[in-house]
Design a protein around this motif. Structure first.
Motif, PDB file in Angstrom:
ATOM      1  N   THR A  26       0.840  -1.196   0.000  1.00 11.92           N
ATOM      2  CA  THR A  26       0.000   0.000   0.000  1.00 11.92           C
ATOM      3  C   THR A  26       0.873   1.244   0.000  1.00 11.92           C
ATOM      4  N   ASN A  27       1.926   1.240   0.799  1.00 10.14           N
ATOM      5  CA  ASN A  27       2.854   2.373   0.819  1.00 10.14           C
ATOM      6  C   ASN A  27       3.465   2.579  -0.564  1.00 10.14           C
ATOM      7  N   GLN A  28       3.892   1.502  -1.192  1.00  6.19           N
ATOM      8  CA  GLN A  28       4.473   1.604  -2.529  1.00  6.19           C
ATOM      9  C   GLN A  28       3.438   2.152  -3.524  1.00  6.19           C
ATOM     10  N   GLY A  29       2.201   1.710  -3.384  1.00  7.29           N
ATOM     11  CA  GLY A  29       1.135   2.180  -4.256  1.00  7.29           C
ATOM     12  C   GLY A  29       0.824   3.652  -4.055  1.00  7.29           C
ATOM     13  N   ILE A  30       0.863   4.127  -2.813  1.00  5.11           N
ATOM     14  CA  ILE A  30       0.629   5.543  -2.532  1.00  5.11           C
ATOM     15  C   ILE A  30       1.737   6.382  -3.164  1.00  5.11           C
ATOM     16  N   LEU A  31       2.969   5.943  -3.024  1.00  7.89           N
ATOM     17  CA  LEU A  31       4.088   6.664  -3.647  1.00  7.89           C
ATOM     18  C   LEU A  31       3.918   6.734  -5.161  1.00  7.89           C
ATOM     19  N   LEU A  32       3.521   5.630  -5.745  1.00  2.00           N
ATOM     20  CA  LEU A  32       3.302   5.587  -7.182  1.00  2.00           C
ATOM     21  C   LEU A  32       2.169   6.533  -7.579  1.00  2.00           C
ATOM     22  N   PHE A  33       1.110   6.561  -6.795  1.00  2.00           N
ATOM     23  CA  PHE A  33      -0.020   7.454  -7.069  1.00  2.00           C
ATOM     24  C   PHE A  33       0.421   8.919  -7.013  1.00  2.00           C
ATOM     25  N   ILE A  34       1.241   9.269  -6.048  1.00  4.12           N
ATOM     26  CA  ILE A  34       1.729  10.648  -5.925  1.00  4.12           C
ATOM     27  C   ILE A  34       2.533  11.035  -7.168  1.00  4.12           C
ATOM     28  N   VAL A  35       3.390  10.140  -7.628  1.00  3.55           N
ATOM     29  CA  VAL A  35       4.177  10.428  -8.835  1.00  3.55           C
ATOM     30  C   VAL A  35       3.251  10.577 -10.042  1.00  3.55           C
ATOM     31  N   GLN A  36       2.204   9.756 -10.118  1.00  2.00           N
ATOM     32  CA  GLN A  36       1.247   9.871 -11.216  1.00  2.00           C
ATOM     33  C   GLN A  36       0.543  11.227 -11.193  1.00  2.00           C
ATOM     34  N   VAL A  37       0.150  11.689 -10.016  1.00  2.00           N
ATOM     35  CA  VAL A  37      -0.513  12.985  -9.887  1.00  2.00           C
ATOM     36  C   VAL A  37       0.427  14.111 -10.320  1.00  2.00           C
ATOM     37  N   VAL A  38       1.688  14.024  -9.941  1.00  2.00           N
ATOM     38  CA  VAL A  38       2.672  15.022 -10.365  1.00  2.00           C
ATOM     39  C   VAL A  38       2.794  15.018 -11.890  1.00  2.00           C
ATOM     40  N   GLY A  39       2.825  13.832 -12.474  1.00  2.00           N
ATOM     41  CA  GLY A  39       2.910  13.728 -13.935  1.00  2.00           C
ATOM     42  C   GLY A  39       1.720  14.358 -14.629  1.00  2.00           C
ATOM     43  N   GLY A  53       5.400  14.950 -18.682  1.00  2.00           N
ATOM     44  CA  GLY A  53       4.241  14.168 -18.261  1.00  2.00           C
ATOM     45  C   GLY A  53       4.196  12.810 -18.946  1.00  2.00           C
ATOM     46  N   ALA A  54       4.518  12.800 -20.236  1.00  2.00           N
ATOM     47  CA  ALA A  54       4.535  11.535 -20.976  1.00  2.00           C
ATOM     48  C   ALA A  54       5.614  10.598 -20.440  1.00  2.00           C
ATOM     49  N   LEU A  55       6.791  11.153 -20.163  1.00  2.00           N
ATOM     50  CA  LEU A  55       7.878  10.327 -19.619  1.00  2.00           C
ATOM     51  C   LEU A  55       7.526   9.792 -18.235  1.00  2.00           C
ATOM     52  N   ILE A  56       6.911  10.620 -17.411  1.00  2.00           N
ATOM     53  CA  ILE A  56       6.496  10.165 -16.079  1.00  2.00           C
ATOM     54  C   ILE A  56       5.416   9.095 -16.206  1.00  2.00           C
ATOM     55  N   ASN A  57       4.530   9.246 -17.171  1.00  2.00           N
ATOM     56  CA  ASN A  57       3.490   8.236 -17.383  1.00  2.00           C
ATOM     57  C   ASN A  57       4.101   6.891 -17.763  1.00  2.00           C
ATOM     58  N   ILE A  58       5.083   6.904 -18.636  1.00  2.00           N
ATOM     59  CA  ILE A  58       5.772   5.665 -19.015  1.00  2.00           C
ATOM     60  C   ILE A  58       6.489   5.080 -17.797  1.00  2.00           C
ATOM     61  N   PHE A  59       7.183   5.937 -17.052  1.00  2.00           N
ATOM     62  CA  PHE A  59       7.909   5.520 -15.855  1.00  2.00           C
ATOM     63  C   PHE A  59       6.968   4.872 -14.833  1.00  2.00           C
ATOM     64  N   THR A  60       5.827   5.512 -14.576  1.00  2.00           N
ATOM     65  CA  THR A  60       4.902   4.966 -13.576  1.00  2.00           C
ATOM     66  C   THR A  60       4.243   3.677 -14.063  1.00  2.00           C
ATOM     67  N   THR A  61       4.044   3.553 -15.359  1.00  2.00           N
ATOM     68  CA  THR A  61       3.487   2.309 -15.889  1.00  2.00           C
ATOM     69  C   THR A  61       4.462   1.156 -15.671  1.00  2.00           C
ATOM     70  N   VAL A  62       5.734   1.408 -15.910  1.00  2.00           N
ATOM     71  CA  VAL A  62       6.758   0.375 -15.678  1.00  2.00           C
ATOM     72  C   VAL A  62       6.813   0.016 -14.189  1.00  2.00           C
ATOM     73  N   LEU A  63       6.795   1.039 -13.317  1.00  2.00           N
ATOM     74  CA  LEU A  63       6.818   0.775 -11.878  1.00  2.00           C
ATOM     75  C   LEU A  63       5.571   0.014 -11.426  1.00  2.00           C
ATOM     76  N   MET A  64       4.436   0.334 -12.027  1.00  2.00           N
ATOM     77  CA  MET A  64       3.194  -0.364 -11.693  1.00  2.00           C
ATOM     78  C   MET A  64       3.313  -1.855 -12.011  1.00  2.00           C
ATOM     79  N   ILE A  65       3.854  -2.156 -13.168  1.00  2.00           N
ATOM     80  CA  ILE A  65       4.021  -3.557 -13.571  1.00  2.00           C
ATOM     81  C   ILE A  65       4.990  -4.265 -12.619  1.00  2.00           C
ATOM     82  N   ILE A  66       6.086  -3.611 -12.282  1.00  2.00           N
ATOM     83  CA  ILE A  66       7.056  -4.196 -11.344  1.00  2.00           C
ATOM     84  C   ILE A  66       6.387  -4.463  -9.995  1.00  2.00           C
ATOM     85  N   GLY A  67       5.647  -3.485  -9.499  1.00  2.00           N
ATOM     86  CA  GLY A  67       4.976  -3.641  -8.210  1.00  2.00           C
ATOM     87  C   GLY A  67       3.954  -4.754  -8.221  1.00  2.00           C
ATOM     88  N   ILE A  68       3.166  -4.833  -9.273  1.00  2.00           N
ATOM     89  CA  ILE A  68       2.154  -5.893  -9.386  1.00  2.00           C
ATOM     90  C   ILE A  68       2.828  -7.259  -9.403  1.00  2.00           C
TER      91      ILE A  68
END
Length: 89
Positions: A26-39, A53-68
């Motif tokens: 959950t902590n990791q997910g909250i951090l990811l959500f914050i980065v998404q909001v910044v993007g 914003g596009a680069l952050i979106n790609i970055f957060t998508t990769v992190l999302m997959i890693i986290g999942i």
């Protein structure tokens, strides 16, 4: 797994309050959500913000997959770059 899907981090936060594994992800997910909001916020800046914003979106998508994948495999492994920060313990 739900922790990494935007606002769905609230589900494990509320449903599994006592689980250290759920709280970790959950902590990791909250951090990811914050980065998404910044993007998303950056995309309001013409040109530079759109690229950032596009680069952050790609970055957060990769992190999302890693986290999942980490959650699915039962691992409590930090996300690259943002994983070392703690919002909840």
């Amino acid at each position: 797994i739900l922790s990494y899907l935007s606002l769905l981090f609230l589900v494990p936060l509320l449903a599994a309050k006592e689980s250290p594994f759920a709280r970790y992800h959950t902590n990791q997910g909250i951090l990811l959500f914050i980065v998404q909001v910044v993007g998303v916020a950056l995309t309001s800046i013409p040109y530079v913000g759109w690229i950032a914003g596009a680069l952050i979106n790609i970055f957060t998508t990769v992190l999302m997959i890693i986290g999942i994948l980490n959650a699915y495999n039962g691992k409590a492994k930090e996300l690259p770059v943002i994983g070392k920060f703690r919002i909840i313990n």
